[in-house]
Design a protein around this motif. Structure first.
Motif, mmCIF file in Angstrom:
data_model
loop_
_atom_site.group_PDB
_atom_site.id
_atom_site.type_symbol
_atom_site.label_atom_id
_atom_site.label_comp_id
_atom_site.label_asym_id
_atom_site.label_seq_id
_atom_site.Cartn_x
_atom_site.Cartn_y
_atom_site.Cartn_z
ATOM 1 N N GLU A 68 0.836 -1.187 0.000
ATOM 2 C CA GLU A 68 0.000 0.000 0.000
ATOM 3 C C GLU A 68 0.877 1.244 0.000
ATOM 4 O OE1 GLU A 68 -3.035 -0.026 2.937
ATOM 5 O OE2 GLU A 68 -3.663 2.032 2.538
ATOM 6 N N PHE A 69 0.609 2.144 -0.907
ATOM 7 C CA PHE A 69 1.387 3.357 -1.127
ATOM 8 C C PHE A 69 0.619 4.551 -0.578
ATOM 9 C CE2 PHE A 69 4.243 5.823 -4.005
ATOM 10 C CZ PHE A 69 3.547 7.023 -4.077
ATOM 11 N N SER A 70 1.323 5.484 0.058
ATOM 12 C CA SER A 70 0.691 6.713 0.518
ATOM 13 C C SER A 70 1.698 7.848 0.521
ATOM 14 C CB SER A 70 0.105 6.531 1.915
ATOM 15 O OG SER A 70 1.128 6.254 2.847
ATOM 16 N N GLY A 71 1.184 9.060 0.527
ATOM 17 C CA GLY A 71 2.027 10.237 0.657
ATOM 18 C C GLY A 71 2.202 11.060 -0.594
ATOM 19 N N ARG A 72 2.052 10.457 -1.734
ATOM 20 C CA ARG A 72 2.163 11.155 -3.013
ATOM 21 C C ARG A 72 1.139 10.556 -3.977
ATOM 22 N NH1 ARG A 72 7.518 13.076 -3.788
ATOM 23 N NH2 ARG A 72 6.869 13.834 -5.834
ATOM 24 N N THR A 73 1.149 11.013 -5.235
ATOM 25 C CA THR A 73 0.215 10.488 -6.227
ATOM 26 C C THR A 73 0.760 9.183 -6.788
ATOM 27 O OG1 THR A 73 -0.492 12.728 -6.807
ATOM 28 C CG2 THR A 73 -0.978 10.963 -8.391
ATOM 29 N N PHE A 74 0.110 8.098 -6.431
ATOM 30 C CA PHE A 74 0.589 6.756 -6.765
ATOM 31 C C PHE A 74 0.808 6.573 -8.258
ATOM 32 C CE2 PHE A 74 1.445 2.445 -6.185
ATOM 33 C CZ PHE A 74 0.565 1.615 -6.863
#
Length: 124
Positions: free
Chosen positions: A23-29
């Motif tokens: 799971e990616f978070s913090g920026r635009t995947f």
């Protein structure tokens, strides 16, 4: 900042399957290429698979080709690694990695963001 959280590892018998998620978070995947690497005890980290930011191109290491598949869901900010026909030599810590860019990249030094890793153990 980018954060990556892997899940889905565990203990499985040879011939079994697992699906890893990151799971990616913090920026635009959708602006990031993604990859999976693995590291077995006493060995260097090695490339497993990578996928472009759109998901339209990907690459898989010869050692896992036809058994492992990388995919991504940009709506869910998640990249997956489907692992089938697992072998004891697939035992390793699996890491998710991200880099800003449109292509796919096989070199670990191309990636600036890494997850904490998830252990995969395949018993014989």
């Amino acid at each position: 900042q980018v954060q990556l959280v892997e899940s889905g590892g565990g203990l499985v018998q040879a011939g079994g399957s697992l699906r890893l998620s990151c799971e990616f978070s913090g920026r635009t995947f959708s602006n990031f290429a993604m990859a999976w690497f693995r590291q077995a005890p006493g060995k260097e980290r090695e490339f497993v698979a990578a996928i472009s930011w759109s998901g339209d191109t990907s690459s898989t290491a010869d050692s896992v080709k036809a058994r492992f598949t990388i995919s991504r869901d940009n709506a869910e900010n998640t990249v997956y690694l489907q692992m089938n026909s697992l072998k004891p030599e697939d035992t390793a810590v699996y890491y998710c990695a991200a880099t800003y860019g449109s292509g796919w990249y096989a070199g670990a030094n191309e990636y600036g963001y890494w997850g904490q890793g998830t252990q995969v153990t395949v018993s014989s």
